[in-house]
Design a protein around this motif. Structure first.
Motif, short mmCIF file in Angstrom:
data_model
loop_
_atom_site.label_atom_id
_atom_site.label_comp_id
_atom_site.label_asym_id
_atom_site.label_seq_id
_atom_site.Cartn_x
_atom_site.Cartn_y
_atom_site.Cartn_z
N THR A 46 -0.03 -5.41 -5.49
CA THR A 46 -0.05 -5.26 -4.09
C THR A 46 0.51 -5.98 -3.21
N TYR A 84 1.15 -6.96 0.74
CA TYR A 84 0.29 -6.97 1.99
C TYR A 84 0.52 -7.98 3.16
N THR A 141 -3.82 -0.06 -0.32
CA THR A 141 -4.51 -0.99 -0.24
C THR A 141 -6.02 -0.88 0.24
#
Length: 341
Positions: A118, A120, A156
């Motif tokens: 992930t 972000y 997310t």
């Protein structure tokens, strides 16, 4: 049927006939609402509809040559940026140039999403890190003076939290899902600590898609009050101050632009700071003393303070009087001195 986003009531969309009508609704709204297609003409939105790479190129074209903060989590977290079982933050922070970060997204397209970390970039101040991005994609609804932030990442899930400013969230690339809760549901959401947070605001500890009702029994009441807003590229969602919202980015590449503004002057400070100080100074007092302070807070603060100043000549009311910029500055200095003694 298990409790999921699909079983929660959808927030009804509002189709604004004009920007002026949407602006008027924002001024008076005390509940969230969607405006379909509000920013559909943005070049960023149109680039994203062409391809994620085109959207990334649009952002890189406007990025300043500086490093941006970025959060990275292992694939095992499934995109849910929160705490691990030991209440440690489950992601690590880094930084890098936007072009390099975007090249990582390009490379990730060739891999199974379940095996990709992930990545972000959350609450990135557009004015600080971009040149000309707002001019190319202008703020809607007269929100030019608002704090504009951009949120970039792959799939997310940001746990339910609230914000003090009012929020206009514009879905630019990819799809977004918001699960919304009224402000009075804070206790039923089982919020985590207010001083150790993933991004500055306390977050709900339960996973809303895998609710553990034995551990969090009042979560049922929160979910009963929840509504869901599904946003496509170009849509916008207005979130009133203090409404809780879980935010899910649903596609392999997603961009959200949001605008925060408050209805009171910035010099009045942040209520969260007052809450933190009250926990330190009042919460652990004996019960009878807490009861007295509760009554005093009601008298001086939550009532609006009219009775507290009514008997004091105006020239001598001090902080009891309505606060302006000058008195706020004096009070700020007084508080700084008191905290260092």
């Amino acid at each position: 049927m298990p409790e999921t986003a699909a079983t929660r009531p959808a927030l009804p969309p509002v189709i604004a006939l004009s920007a002026e009508e949407a602006m008027a609704r924002v001024q008076n709204a005390d509940r969230p609402f969607i405006v379909r297609g509000l920013v559909q003409d943005w070049p960023l939105v149109q680039a994203g509809l062409a391809s994620p790479r085109a959207a990334r190129a649009h952002l890189v074209d406007h990025a300043r040559p500086v490093d941006l903060p970025v959060s990275v989590a292992e694939p095992a977290v499934g995109g849910r940026l929160a705490y691990d079982e030991a209440m440690a933050i489950n992601f690590r922070m880094g930084e890098g140039r936007l072009a390099d970060i975007m090249a990582g997204f390009d490379a990730a397209e060739a891999h199974d999403p379940a095996l990709v970390p992930t990545v972000y970039l959350g609450s990135i101040d557009i004015a600080q890190f971009f040149d000309g991005l707002t001019a190319a994609n202008p703020a809607p609804l007269g929100r030019e003076a608002a704090l504009a932030s951009i949120w970039i990442g792959n799939a997310t899930k940001i746990a339910a939290h609230n914000d003090f400013p009012r929020n206009l969230a514009c879905c630019a690339v990819g799809r977004r899902r918001f699960t919304l809760f009224p402000p009075d549901q804070f206790a039923n959401l089982y919020l985590g600590p207010i001083d150790i947070t993933p991004a500055g605001r306390p977050i709900a500890l339960p996973d809303l898609e895998r609710p553990d009702f034995e551990r969090y029994p009042r979560l049922r009441e929160a979910l009963a009050s929840a509504s869901v807003a599904e946003l496509a590229p170009g849509d916008a969602l207005f979130i009133p101050s203090l409404w809780y919202h879980q935010v899910e980015a649903l596609d392999r590449f997603n961009v959200l632009v949001n605008y925060w503004w408050r209805d009171t002057p910035r010099y009045l400070g942040q209520p969260q700071t007052a809450l933190t100080h009250a926990i330190m100074a009042i919460r652990d007092l004996p019960e009878n003393e807490r009861a007295t302070w509760r009554a005093m807070f009601e008298h001086y603060v939550f009532s609006g303070g009219a009775d507290a100043r009514a008997h004091v000549p105006e020239a001598g009311q001090g902080i009891l009087a309505p606060i302006d910029a000058a008195s706020a500055a004096r009070l700020h200095q007084f508080l700084l001195r008191s905290l260092t003694q």
